[in-house]
Design an enzyme around this catalytic site. Structure first.
Site, mmCIF file in Angstrom:
data_model
loop_
_atom_site.group_PDB
_atom_site.id
_atom_site.type_symbol
_atom_site.label_atom_id
_atom_site.label_comp_id
_atom_site.label_asym_id
_atom_site.label_seq_id
_atom_site.Cartn_x
_atom_site.Cartn_y
_atom_site.Cartn_z
ATOM 1 N N HIS A 207 0.868 -1.185 0.000
ATOM 2 C CA HIS A 207 0.000 0.000 0.000
ATOM 3 C C HIS A 207 0.906 1.237 0.000
ATOM 4 O O HIS A 207 1.957 1.228 0.662
ATOM 5 C CB HIS A 207 -0.869 0.065 1.267
ATOM 6 C CG HIS A 207 -2.108 -0.785 1.235
ATOM 7 N ND1 HIS A 207 -2.523 -1.528 2.315
ATOM 8 C CD2 HIS A 207 -3.049 -0.982 0.257
ATOM 9 C CE1 HIS A 207 -3.654 -2.159 2.018
ATOM 10 N NE2 HIS A 207 -3.987 -1.842 0.776
ATOM 11 N N CYS B 6 -2.478 2.879 9.072
ATOM 12 C CA CYS B 6 -3.465 1.939 8.529
ATOM 13 C C CYS B 6 -4.729 1.904 9.379
ATOM 14 O O CYS B 6 -5.787 1.501 8.899
ATOM 15 C CB CYS B 6 -2.917 0.518 8.498
ATOM 16 S SG CYS B 6 -1.477 0.279 7.480
#
Ligand code: ARG
Length: 284
Positions: A175, A269
């Site tokens: 990511h 996150c």
């Protein structure tokens, strides 16, 4: 510029985040190189670390809203992936892996229930703010492992903003928010090895100031930080990154995250940035 002078230029702005308690957090499957379903996970410890993260965010004066965790969705604690929110407009994520696809409906419902007016389920695979980072008017998009390149056009159209695609090349940094951090509108922090040469040039054009972390700290999710422009919440394990930030006038705030790290993520996150509350229905 001397360090004292630099420090004075760092200014915090108040943020609002959506978080999901890790009630059902587990590592039952492996969809990134960090996840090992055979390694034990201490659920109580994950909850304590998440609570400490939440407290650290609130102590800095930021708002935290909560979404109810859903049984059977162990990765929902990584709320960053649920959607992208800019100017009160919500693009709900479409997950790459079936293990996480059930999260989309939960996030969509949360935003609708909260009165957000423009809430759209993405057509192309994009994993929300895990791969979308706003800087000024531009949205940086990480492509290659999760968010597909074709999603960039959808994102640009939905928000009416230019999207700069960055190809991710190292599966450990799957990511964008594991490979790069937007510290403020002019300062970026990254591990260059996660990007192509063209991507690095694109980043350099957008940010006048660039901080580079060591690979070993990137592996400790040292780039997965929550910055308000002055304070930077980062995993305690990323010690050298804390030093780097301090040397550049930021205030590192260290939190223990090793239990949640077994899922392949860090502090950033765990938060979905909601933007300015006054912009809640601006998109109506
Ligand atoms: N286990 C999760 C996954 O692989 C971790 C997500 C981390 N989130 C993030 N924004 N980097 O999808």
């Amino acid at each position: 510029m001397g360090e004292a002078a630099r420090r004075r230029t760092r200014e915090a702005s108040r943020r609002r985040y959506l978080m999901c308690p890790p009630t059902y957090f587990a590592v039952d499957y492996a969809i990134n190189p960090w996840m090992d379903p055979n390694a034990p996970v201490d659920g109580g410890r994950a909850v304590r670390q998440w609570n400490a993260l939440r407290s650290a965010i609130e102590r800095l004066g930021h708002g935290v809203e909560l979404i109810d965790p859903v049984p059977g969705l162990p990765d929902m604690v990584f709320a960053a992936n649920g959607a992208t929110v800019i100017d009160g407009r919500v693009l709900v994520a479409s997950f790459r892996h079936p293990e996480r696809s059930g999260e989309s409906a939960a996030f969509e419902k949360w935003f609708r229930d909260r009165g957000y007016v423009t809430v759209t389920a993405a057509e192309y695979v994009n994993e929300g703010e895990g791969d979308h980072l706003a800087v000024g008017r531009t949205v940086l998009a990480g492509n290659g492992f999760r968010t597909e390149r074709a999603a960039n056009e959808e994102t640009a159209g939905f928000f009416g903003r230019p999207v700069t695609g960055l190809q991710l090349v190292d599966p450990r940094f799957y990511h964008l928010d594991t490979a790069l951090a937007v510290l403020d509108g002019r300062t970026v922090m990254l591990w260059p090895g996660a990007f192509t040469a063209a991507g690095r040039r694109r980043v350099a054009r957008l940010f006048p100031e660039e901080l580079t972390v060591q690979e070993s700290d990137a592996e400790r999710f040292g780039l997965n930080v929550i910055s308000d422009g002055r304070h930077v919440i980062l995993p305690a394990a990323a010690e050298r990154t804390a030093g780097l930030l301090a040397a550049h006038g930021f205030e590192p705030v260290r939190v223990e995250m090793d239990e949640l790290a077994k899922g392949g993520g860090g502090p950033k996150c765990c938060v979905l940035e909601l933007g300015d509350p006054t912009q809640l229905s601006a998109a109506a």
